[in-house]
Design a protein around this motif. Structure first.
Motif, PDB file in Angstrom:
ATOM      1  N   ASN A  79       4.090   0.804   8.653  1.00 18.23           N
ATOM      2  CA  ASN A  79       2.706   0.317   9.669  1.00 18.23           C
ATOM      3  C   ASN A  79       1.950  -0.273   9.085  1.00 18.23           C
ATOM      4  O   ASN A  79       0.961  -1.066   9.667  1.00 18.23           O
ATOM      5  CB  ASN A  79       2.367   1.649  10.559  1.00 18.23           C
ATOM      6  N   LEU A  80       1.419   0.112   7.816  1.00 23.69           N
ATOM      7  CA  LEU A  80       0.067  -0.597   7.116  1.00 23.69           C
ATOM      8  C   LEU A  80       0.268  -2.193   7.082  1.00 23.69           C
ATOM      9  O   LEU A  80      -1.148  -2.751   6.818  1.00 23.69           O
ATOM     10  CB  LEU A  80       0.118   0.070   5.710  1.00 23.69           C
ATOM     11  N   GLY A  81       1.267  -2.708   7.049  1.00 26.04           N
ATOM     12  CA  GLY A  81       1.581  -4.168   6.960  1.00 26.04           C
ATOM     13  C   GLY A  81       0.763  -4.627   5.669  1.00 26.04           C
ATOM     14  O   GLY A  81       0.903  -4.209   4.805  1.00 26.04           O
ATOM     15  N   GLN A  82      -0.065  -5.533   6.083  1.00 26.36           N
ATOM     16  CA  GLN A  82      -0.893  -6.311   5.088  1.00 26.36           C
ATOM     17  C   GLN A  82      -1.882  -5.296   4.260  1.00 26.36           C
ATOM     18  O   GLN A  82      -2.462  -5.588   3.012  1.00 26.36           O
ATOM     19  CB  GLN A  82      -2.056  -7.316   5.566  1.00 26.36           C
ATOM     20  N   ILE A  88      -1.523   0.671  -3.761  1.00 22.88           N
ATOM     21  CA  ILE A  88      -0.567   0.318  -5.033  1.00 22.88           C
ATOM     22  C   ILE A  88      -1.636   0.230  -6.081  1.00 22.88           C
ATOM     23  O   ILE A  88      -2.432  -0.676  -6.074  1.00 22.88           O
ATOM     24  CB  ILE A  88       0.393  -0.750  -4.862  1.00 22.88           C
ATOM     25  N   PRO A  89      -1.604   0.973  -7.302  1.00 19.43           N
ATOM     26  CA  PRO A  89      -0.731   1.951  -7.672  1.00 19.43           C
ATOM     27  C   PRO A  89      -0.614   3.368  -7.180  1.00 19.43           C
ATOM     28  O   PRO A  89       0.003   4.049  -7.501  1.00 19.43           O
ATOM     29  CB  PRO A  89      -0.531   1.757  -8.988  1.00 19.43           C
ATOM     30  N   MET A 118       7.179  -2.923  -4.597  1.00 15.09           N
ATOM     31  CA  MET A 118       7.301  -3.947  -5.468  1.00 15.09           C
ATOM     32  C   MET A 118       7.271  -5.447  -4.915  1.00 15.09           C
ATOM     33  O   MET A 118       6.524  -6.322  -5.666  1.00 15.09           O
ATOM     34  CB  MET A 118       9.033  -4.006  -6.005  1.00 15.09           C
ATOM     35  N   GLN A 119       7.917  -5.521  -3.716  1.00 18.05           N
ATOM     36  CA  GLN A 119       7.774  -6.859  -2.867  1.00 18.05           C
ATOM     37  C   GLN A 119       6.427  -7.093  -2.700  1.00 18.05           C
ATOM     38  O   GLN A 119       5.826  -8.525  -2.804  1.00 18.05           O
ATOM     39  CB  GLN A 119       8.614  -6.469  -1.684  1.00 18.05           C
ATOM     40  N   SER A 124       1.703 -10.359  -3.957  1.00 11.69           N
ATOM     41  CA  SER A 124       0.087 -10.512  -4.197  1.00 11.69           C
ATOM     42  C   SER A 124      -0.235 -11.069  -5.454  1.00 11.69           C
ATOM     43  O   SER A 124      -1.184 -11.938  -5.606  1.00 11.69           O
ATOM     44  CB  SER A 124      -0.590  -9.157  -4.073  1.00 11.69           C
ATOM     45  N   THR A 125       0.620 -10.776  -6.542  1.00 11.96           N
ATOM     46  CA  THR A 125       0.143 -11.026  -8.057  1.00 11.96           C
ATOM     47  C   THR A 125       1.274 -11.847  -8.961  1.00 11.96           C
ATOM     48  O   THR A 125       0.999 -11.940  -9.984  1.00 11.96           O
ATOM     49  CB  THR A 125      -0.264  -9.700  -8.651  1.00 11.96           C
TER      50      THR A 125
END
Length: 211
Positions: A79-82, A88-89, A118-119, A124-125
């Protein structure tokens, strides 16, 4: 059962009022995940430690509440989406703790969260270095503490390899990572088994393998 109901009400409120961009509350969501994992891993719910009669009685009356809350944690994560990247981490350890519970359906439902992490970090980075470092550190700690087993290792490898191989950008780096972690798990499980071995050479050989 009462606590489970309370945690689920808390989760409903988070989804309704504290999820959208303007009202998102990082600390509340953090509290939810830590609370839910603490509930799931508490001693009084670890059914495999009970006699078969006691276990059957609890399952008959309440079901396996670990599975119920584990599925809920999984849904809350997605549900957190963006917002996922904000966890993380830090959330790798608690999620790992949950997936190590020796309940097969719970493991199958929650191990894919690692691929999602991981995705998410990769998106993002362009790498998943933070996730990788964190899971290796935490896995070492958890296995040494007595958690984890051969079945977990097999499921971890199978589920994550399947997910990685289907992904355009993570196929190669993902497979390398999974194989690395599975090798580490093998070494750690061997080391844990042999720690009490009288033979010093066996112990030393296992230690060298882990290092």
């Amino acid at each position: 059962r009462v606590f489970l109901r309370a945690i689920n009400q808390y989760a409903d409120m988070l989804n309704k009022k504290f999820l959208d961009q303007t009202n998102f509350e990082l600390q509340l969501w953090n509290n939810y995940f830590h609370l839910a994992v603490a509930f799931l891993t508490q001693e009084s719910l670890q059914l495999e430690n009970f006699s078969s009669a006691k276990r059957a009685k609890i399952l008959n009356k309440y079901g396996d509440m670990r599975r119920q809350i584990g599925f809920e944690i999984r849904d809350m994560w997605y549900n957190l989406g963006q917002h996922k990247i904000k966890f993380i981490p830090e959330m790798v350890g608690p999620i790992l703790e949950m997936t190590l519970i020796p309940e097969t359906e719970l493991r199958k439902a929650t191990i894919p969260i690692f691929f999602d992490m991981m995705q998410c970090e990769s998106h993002s980075t362009r790498s998943f270095q933070m996730f990788e470092n964190e899971i290796i550190t935490k896995l070492d700690h958890e296995v040494e503490g007595g958690r984890g087993d051969e079945q977990y290792k097999v499921l971890f490898e199978k589920i994550l390899l399947e997910h990685c191989r289907k992904h355009k950008y993570l196929a190669k780096s993902g497979e390398t990572f999974v194989k690395l972690v599975v090798r580490l798990m093998e070494r750690l499980l061997d080391y844990r088994t042999i720690m009490h071995d009288e033979n010093k050479e066996n112990r030393m050989s296992c230690t060298v393998n882990v290092l």
